[in-house]
Structure formats: structure tokens, C-alpha cells
Design a protein around this motif. Sequence first.
Motif, mmCIF file in Angstrom:
data_model
loop_
_atom_site.group_PDB
_atom_site.id
_atom_site.type_symbol
_atom_site.label_atom_id
_atom_site.label_comp_id
_atom_site.label_asym_id
_atom_site.label_seq_id
_atom_site.Cartn_x
_atom_site.Cartn_y
_atom_site.Cartn_z
ATOM 1 N N SER A 38 -42.359 37.058 40.484
ATOM 2 C CA SER A 38 -41.904 35.955 39.436
ATOM 3 C C SER A 38 -42.313 36.202 38.198
ATOM 4 N N ILE A 39 -43.577 36.373 37.861
ATOM 5 C CA ILE A 39 -44.101 36.353 36.589
ATOM 6 C C ILE A 39 -43.872 37.579 36.093
ATOM 7 N N ALA A 40 -44.073 38.838 36.774
ATOM 8 C CA ALA A 40 -43.801 39.820 36.078
ATOM 9 C C ALA A 40 -42.045 40.012 35.512
ATOM 10 N N HIS A 41 -41.329 39.857 36.310
ATOM 11 C CA HIS A 41 -39.842 39.686 35.755
ATOM 12 C C HIS A 41 -39.355 38.354 35.129
ATOM 13 N N ASN A 42 -40.113 37.611 35.050
ATOM 14 C CA ASN A 42 -39.750 36.203 34.251
ATOM 15 C C ASN A 42 -38.646 35.738 35.197
ATOM 16 N N LYS A 43 -38.826 35.395 36.610
ATOM 17 C CA LYS A 43 -37.863 35.236 37.214
ATOM 18 C C LYS A 43 -37.623 33.506 37.178
ATOM 19 N N GLU A 58 -39.352 48.335 45.807
ATOM 20 C CA GLU A 58 -38.197 48.183 44.828
ATOM 21 C C GLU A 58 -38.456 47.237 43.813
ATOM 22 N N THR A 59 -38.701 45.895 44.269
ATOM 23 C CA THR A 59 -38.687 44.958 43.370
ATOM 24 C C THR A 59 -40.185 44.376 42.366
ATOM 25 N N PHE A 60 -41.241 44.877 43.241
ATOM 26 C CA PHE A 60 -42.420 45.018 42.663
ATOM 27 C C PHE A 60 -43.185 46.234 42.507
ATOM 28 N N PRO A 61 -42.612 47.518 41.908
ATOM 29 C CA PRO A 61 -43.470 48.632 41.869
ATOM 30 C C PRO A 61 -44.501 48.956 41.253
ATOM 31 N N ILE A 62 -45.518 49.503 41.916
ATOM 32 C CA ILE A 62 -46.820 49.705 41.855
ATOM 33 C C ILE A 62 -47.262 51.172 41.418
ATOM 34 N N ASN A 63 -47.695 51.282 40.301
ATOM 35 C CA ASN A 63 -48.400 52.643 39.629
ATOM 36 C C ASN A 63 -49.652 52.947 40.206
ATOM 37 N N ARG A 64 -50.720 52.136 39.981
ATOM 38 C CA ARG A 64 -51.930 52.324 40.555
ATOM 39 C C ARG A 64 -52.357 51.117 41.442
ATOM 40 N N LEU A 65 -53.105 51.414 42.380
ATOM 41 C CA LEU A 65 -53.647 50.086 43.223
ATOM 42 C C LEU A 65 -54.967 50.535 43.543
ATOM 43 N N VAL A 66 -56.050 49.750 43.013
ATOM 44 C CA VAL A 66 -57.356 49.944 43.504
ATOM 45 C C VAL A 66 -57.933 48.570 44.402
ATOM 46 N N MET A 67 -58.485 48.993 45.475
ATOM 47 C CA MET A 67 -59.080 47.875 46.275
ATOM 48 C C MET A 67 -60.673 48.047 46.038
ATOM 49 N N TYR A 68 -61.203 46.765 45.796
ATOM 50 C CA TYR A 68 -62.650 46.667 45.382
ATOM 51 C C TYR A 68 -63.217 45.576 46.364
ATOM 52 N N VAL A 100 -48.764 21.484 42.863
ATOM 53 C CA VAL A 100 -47.313 21.093 42.667
ATOM 54 C C VAL A 100 -46.247 21.891 42.779
ATOM 55 N N ALA A 101 -45.120 21.580 42.678
ATOM 56 C CA ALA A 101 -43.990 22.645 42.550
ATOM 57 C C ALA A 101 -44.008 22.691 41.050
ATOM 58 N N THR A 102 -43.693 24.279 40.808
ATOM 59 C CA THR A 102 -43.648 24.779 39.607
ATOM 60 C C THR A 102 -42.730 25.905 39.537
ATOM 61 N N SER A 103 -42.110 26.247 38.357
ATOM 62 C CA SER A 103 -41.465 27.425 38.024
ATOM 63 C C SER A 103 -42.330 28.518 37.318
ATOM 64 N N LEU A 104 -42.423 29.580 37.965
ATOM 65 C CA LEU A 104 -43.367 30.826 37.392
ATOM 66 C C LEU A 104 -42.515 31.733 36.616
ATOM 67 N N THR A 105 -42.916 31.782 35.144
ATOM 68 C CA THR A 105 -42.253 32.844 34.455
ATOM 69 C C THR A 105 -43.132 33.667 33.566
ATOM 70 N N ALA A 106 -42.887 34.706 32.935
ATOM 71 C CA ALA A 106 -43.642 35.590 32.408
ATOM 72 C C ALA A 106 -44.745 34.724 31.247
ATOM 73 N N ASN A 107 -44.404 33.445 30.903
ATOM 74 C CA ASN A 107 -45.201 32.940 30.075
ATOM 75 C C ASN A 107 -45.921 31.727 30.666
ATOM 76 N N GLY A 108 -46.002 31.786 31.860
ATOM 77 C CA GLY A 108 -47.126 31.143 32.682
ATOM 78 C C GLY A 108 -45.966 30.034 33.429
#
Length: 441
Positions: free
Chosen positions: A329-334, A28-38, A359-367
Motif C-alpha cells: 500500500s505504501i509502495a504503490h500509494n494505494k 506480481e504486486t510487490f516484486p522484490i529485487n534483492r532480499l537479505v535476511m539478517y 487506529v484505522a488509517t489509510s497508508l500512502t506513499a507519503n505516510g
Amino acid sequence: MKKYNVLVVGGGSTWTPGLLKGMCSRKETFPINRLVMYDIDYDRQQTIGEFAKVLFNEEYPEIDFSYTTDKEEAFQEDIDFVFVQMRTGGYAMREKDEKIPLNLGVIGQETCGPGGFAYGMRSIRDMVELVKDVRNKTKDAWILNYTNPAAIVAVALQQIFPEDKRILNICDQPENLLRSYGRLLDMNERDFDPVYFGLNHFGWFTHLYDQEGNDLLPKLRKTILEGGFRPADYEQRDQSWLDTYAMVEQMVQDFPDYLPNTYLQYYLYPDKVLNKLDPEFTRTNEVQAGREKRVFEDCARVAEAGTTKDSNVVENDAHGEFILIVAESIAHNKGNNFVVILKNDGIISNLPDDAMVEVATSLTANGPRPYAVGEIPTFYKGMIEGQYAYEKLTAEAFIEGSYSKALQALTLNRTIVSATKAKEVLDALIEANKEYWPELR
């Protein structure tokens, strides 16, 4: 909400079932359309892949799932996230990483000391190839890398791909420690606001704040010194991991300023740790007889039965959960806070800017947006500078094919120290890794 296309590289790992289960619980929070395992190992990939089919049929039927050993099928232009957990050389080479040094009288461990050096030299080659494969298809996919030894891999990737801002090297050990602190204090680890500095497998928590801003580190220190320390999932851990966590009490007693990463035992007490290691039965053998056997037997049983009912295949879900909440966190710019590996660039002001620090960091859609650490005390600065010099020289030894830098790297490592011993170990590792390393001149 957007659904994401995800590629898992190293899909035959024993940690993959936990990752797959995490995908189901976070759909519900990180919905996946396609998953490929390689994976390049068909047998391992098939066993985990058939388990995945049953799991998804029960819990995530809408996902478009496949597994493959064909690189052309795996790498596509519309990938959003690549989760990487490769082990170049498999357990056969891991066993050599551990046993060759031990039989020469120094620590044999898969990510620390000469074993980590050997593993790092192998991992760099495949990680560089992977980044090129991904970037040949897409410039935008996030590459979230678990591949060990993450410290050496991170240094090499930064040198080879300095402008690629969508490679993020992560490790679940700080997450495992936070979960262990949470169990010790009867708290949720997501409610912690940690302050951490160091290198991967070589760092310290300096503060651990709760939601009200209270620093819990003094309480944790007291609790550990009075009652010892165990992993959050200690009921599922093999004995060597219980021994590893138990050493935290000794480290806190001797160096009470901060709470250490468990791997520091190899560098602070190499003589003591060496005396406990068995050159004939290392952690590789323990894993093969324990977690490896349990996971693959259970996955095969699930695939045959067609149901996950009564399955106990998912162990230590911190590994799978962590990479998913990072991606989320990256996908939704949390902008959620995590301990990850980044180029220093002044974060720790009295360490080199090119060091790849954890180190501790905040993870956003921009890195990542890291939190400044400032200056660190002399003892920790000295420890880190020596270890980073070893990591940097290892990466340069691979990139330049330099025997001299390889020898320098191992001589600096605190698990060896002696140049004579470093040369003996290096020559033995070169012979064992002919198939994987560049020629060192």
C-alpha cells in the motif's frame, strides 16, 4: 513496475517462512529485487535461510536472495523496506518474562504486565540501534516494525526519533481478529471497513462495515455470544491461543459495546487468567514444544530434500501477509486501510496527543492518513489513560535509567496494582535482565 530491496531483521524467526511464502504469492504486486535476511543467531538463520533457498528456487528464482549474521552485509544504502521482527534475548528470556512474575504471584505474559515490561526494556535498546544502523545508510527506507511489545517500542521510538516519519509500528493481532470475523461470517477480511481505537494489544472494534456500508458488529456480537469465538486458523493454533480467543465471549458479555482485542483479558480479568497459568509450563514452553519444533524440523527437512513438496511449514500466514500488504500500500500509494500504531495528535480527541494509539488509517506513499475517532466513553478512556501512563513511564525508565519510573510503571499496570508486589517483581526482573537493561538508579 519497480522492484524493491528488502531487509528482514530477525530472519531466524518461526514466522519468517510465512513471510517468505507471502513474498512468492505477491511477487506480481510487490516484486522484490534483492532480499537479505539478517539475524544474530547463525543456527536459526541458517535453518530458515536454507529453506528459503529451496522455496525461492521453486517459486521465485529471479529474486536475489541471501542471508547473513554480518551487519555490514545486511545494511545497505539502497534498501527500500526493512521488516523488523526481533526477539531480544530469545526464548530463554521470554521464559523468564513469564515465569518470574508467575512465581511471584502475578501474571507472566510476554507482552502484557511485568513480562511485557521486561521484554519492552530489552527491545528498546535493540530497536534504537537498528534505526540508527538503517539511517546511517539511508534516510528513505521504510522501517515496518513488528518487534514486541509494539506499544512500548512505539512510545520509545517516538520519543527518541520524533522527526522520523518512516518508522511504522504494526501488529498482526487486529488483522488476525479481522480474519477470524471473516471466517465466522464467511466473508473476506479485506472487504471489511473497520473502526478501531486503543493502544496496541489494548483496543476495541467499534464498527465493522461491509462494502454496502452495513455495520456487521451487532451480528458478530450475537454470533460470538451464541457460539463462542475461535481464531481463523484454529486448526493450527496451540491450546493457549484457543483459550485466549475463547475469553472474547466473556468480555463481550460483560462489556457489550464493542469487540475487544484478545489481550484485554489480562487486564480485565487478571485474577481469573492468573489461576489458569502454570508457572512451570508457560506459553514459551508450549511454543518450543509446538510451533518452534514443527517449523524448524520442517525447514531442515525441506533443505535436505531440496523441495517444499509436502511441507507444512507455513503457519498462520496473517503475520507474513499483513506486513507485505502494508508495504504494498505504501509502495504503490494505494491508500488502503489498516489498523496501525500512530502518534495520537488529536485522532482520539480526549486522549493525550503524545499517546501512541492504534487506529484505522489509510497508508500512502507519503505516510499514514488516519481516520478521526473523536471522543471515547469514560470507561475506555480511563482504561487507556492508565495503560498509556504505564507504557510512557516504561520508555522513560529505559531512556533515563530511572528505577523510580520503572516502579511507577509496574505499580500502574492492572496486572499488578500493588506497589509492594511491583517492587518485588521489578527487583527480580532487574537481576534477570542485567545483560540487557540499562542500570536503573
